[in-house]
Scaffold this active site. Sequence first.
Site, PDB file in Angstrom:
ATOM      1  N   GLU A  37      32.800  46.769  32.191  1.00 29.22           N
ATOM      2  CA  GLU A  37      33.270  45.978  33.335  1.00 29.22           C
ATOM      3  C   GLU A  37      32.394  46.210  34.568  1.00 29.22           C
ATOM      4  O   GLU A  37      32.787  45.834  35.672  1.00 29.22           O
ATOM      5  CB  GLU A  37      34.731  46.326  33.669  1.00 29.22           C
ATOM      6  CG  GLU A  37      35.734  46.143  32.535  1.00 29.22           C
ATOM      7  CD  GLU A  37      36.117  44.685  32.267  1.00 29.22           C
ATOM      8  OE1 GLU A  37      35.547  43.788  32.917  1.00 29.22           O
ATOM      9  OE2 GLU A  37      36.977  44.461  31.391  1.00 29.22           O
ATOM     10  N   HIS A  47      40.431  50.264  37.262  1.00 29.31           N
ATOM     11  CA  HIS A  47      41.113  49.391  36.306  1.00 29.31           C
ATOM     12  C   HIS A  47      41.804  50.253  35.265  1.00 29.31           C
ATOM     13  O   HIS A  47      41.201  51.177  34.718  1.00 29.31           O
ATOM     14  CB  HIS A  47      40.088  48.456  35.636  1.00 29.31           C
ATOM     15  CG  HIS A  47      40.612  47.790  34.414  1.00 29.31           C
ATOM     16  ND1 HIS A  47      41.705  46.959  34.432  1.00 29.31           N
ATOM     17  CD2 HIS A  47      40.205  47.831  33.119  1.00 29.31           C
ATOM     18  CE1 HIS A  47      41.938  46.519  33.199  1.00 29.31           C
ATOM     19  NE2 HIS A  47      41.045  47.049  32.383  1.00 29.31           N
ATOM     20  N   HIS A  69      45.444  50.368  32.250  1.00 27.85           N
ATOM     21  CA  HIS A  69      46.338  49.614  31.371  1.00 27.85           C
ATOM     22  C   HIS A  69      47.765  50.161  31.468  1.00 27.85           C
ATOM     23  O   HIS A  69      48.278  50.713  30.490  1.00 27.85           O
ATOM     24  CB  HIS A  69      45.849  49.714  29.916  1.00 27.85           C
ATOM     25  CG  HIS A  69      44.504  49.119  29.652  1.00 27.85           C
ATOM     26  ND1 HIS A  69      43.815  49.296  28.463  1.00 27.85           N
ATOM     27  CD2 HIS A  69      43.705  48.334  30.415  1.00 27.85           C
ATOM     28  CE1 HIS A  69      42.661  48.642  28.511  1.00 27.85           C
ATOM     29  NE2 HIS A  69      42.560  48.061  29.687  1.00 27.85           N
ATOM     30  N   GLU A  88      59.351  51.276  49.071  1.00 24.48           N
ATOM     31  CA  GLU A  88      58.027  51.607  49.597  1.00 24.48           C
ATOM     32  C   GLU A  88      57.012  50.477  49.377  1.00 24.48           C
ATOM     33  O   GLU A  88      55.980  50.429  50.056  1.00 24.48           O
ATOM     34  CB  GLU A  88      57.503  52.888  48.943  1.00 24.48           C
ATOM     35  CG  GLU A  88      57.211  52.710  47.455  1.00 24.48           C
ATOM     36  CD  GLU A  88      56.621  53.956  46.789  1.00 24.48           C
ATOM     37  OE1 GLU A  88      56.920  54.175  45.616  1.00 24.48           O
ATOM     38  OE2 GLU A  88      55.881  54.697  47.436  1.00 24.48           O
ATOM     39  N   HIS A 121      46.782  42.411  29.999  1.00 23.99           N
ATOM     40  CA  HIS A 121      45.660  43.357  29.909  1.00 23.99           C
ATOM     41  C   HIS A 121      45.862  44.584  30.811  1.00 23.99           C
ATOM     42  O   HIS A 121      45.851  45.709  30.323  1.00 23.99           O
ATOM     43  CB  HIS A 121      44.356  42.612  30.264  1.00 23.99           C
ATOM     44  CG  HIS A 121      43.131  43.464  30.198  1.00 23.99           C
ATOM     45  ND1 HIS A 121      41.865  42.957  30.035  1.00 23.99           N
ATOM     46  CD2 HIS A 121      42.958  44.814  30.301  1.00 23.99           C
ATOM     47  CE1 HIS A 121      40.985  43.945  30.019  1.00 23.99           C
ATOM     48  NE2 HIS A 121      41.627  45.076  30.180  1.00 23.99           N
TER      49      HIS A 121
HETATM   50  O1  2HA Z   1      36.847  49.735  29.423  1.00 25.18           O
HETATM   51  O2  2HA Z   1      39.621  48.485  29.776  1.00 25.18           O
HETATM   52  O3  2HA Z   1      38.790  46.038  30.244  1.00 25.18           O
HETATM   53  C1  2HA Z   1      37.756  49.159  28.552  1.00 25.18           C
HETATM   54  C2  2HA Z   1      38.572  48.178  29.277  1.00 25.18           C
HETATM   55  C3  2HA Z   1      38.025  46.823  29.403  1.00 25.18           C
HETATM   56 ZN    ZN Z   2      40.930  46.964  30.339  1.00 25.02          ZN
END
Ligand code: 2HA
Ligand code: ZN
Length: 274
Positions: A117, A141, A143, A171, A212
């Site tokens: 990414e 980023h 998950h 909050e 995602h």
């Molecule tokens: O790096 O999360 O979006 C792996 C991921 C791709």
């Molecule tokens: Zn990801």
Amino acid sequence: MSMTNIEVIQNYIRACDDGWLQGWHERNGGNLTYRLTTKEVVQCRPFMNAQAGEWVDIGVKADNLAGEYFLSTGSGKYFRNVILAPQDNICLVEISAQGDAYRIVWGLEKGGRPTSEFPTHFMNHSVRKTATDGAARVIYHAHPANLIALTYVLPLTSRDFSRVLWKSATECPVVFPGGVGVVPWMVPGGSEIALATCELMKEFEAAVWSHHGLFVSGNDFDLTFGLMHTIEKAAQIYVLAMSMGQGIRQTIEDDDLRAIARDFSVTIREEFLD
Ligand code: 2HA
Ligand code: ZN
């Protein structure tokens, strides 16, 4: 003394490990990038490789990031392993004078390249650097499961997500008064998701990637990690409340959100309120 003793590298490693401990980074999921200050570059310089790596075209160009240095997790590397062997799982890269290529100056000692990414992070660093007069340094980023679960049941609009999250914990309107943006499902790692995220990050500090994960930006590791954590916790509370089966009986009303914003001196995105 080595690269991994430097405070900024220590803080970066801790942020990765904190994310792992939260359960947000199964396998190689997620990525973290950090734009170093001039002072941090000076601290790191003695430990950079004598021979820098080859220049690699990023595929996108950002004039305001020319000559900057970034820490990045490695493509395909696991957050779990960052604290165990940082030198093999993260890297420090230098951006070219044209702002369109990187080269590795430390890390990924067993080979590899920055996160898949990286072009998305890079473009968003450029947007956030401009939006914050240079204050924003972190893009993260992850998950987080509850937030992802919400993308299967809520309408995929910034307004719907912002309202549900604001009302799920008192909050929230203080921590992200601007709300969150929502990107529809897209193939990860490509230019389409990069551009769609950039459009949202001109106005938002957080963008939900449907089915995602979550993409957030902030000025330092605490603020950025804290934003991810607060949003995911709000999502978890909403999931818990809905799981009790009777629906939402009472909640924080729109005028309550306005009252919080007034007393905490933040500007809530009024267009998302009724
Ligand atoms: O790096 O999360 O979006 C792996 C991921 C791709
Ligand atoms: Zn990801």
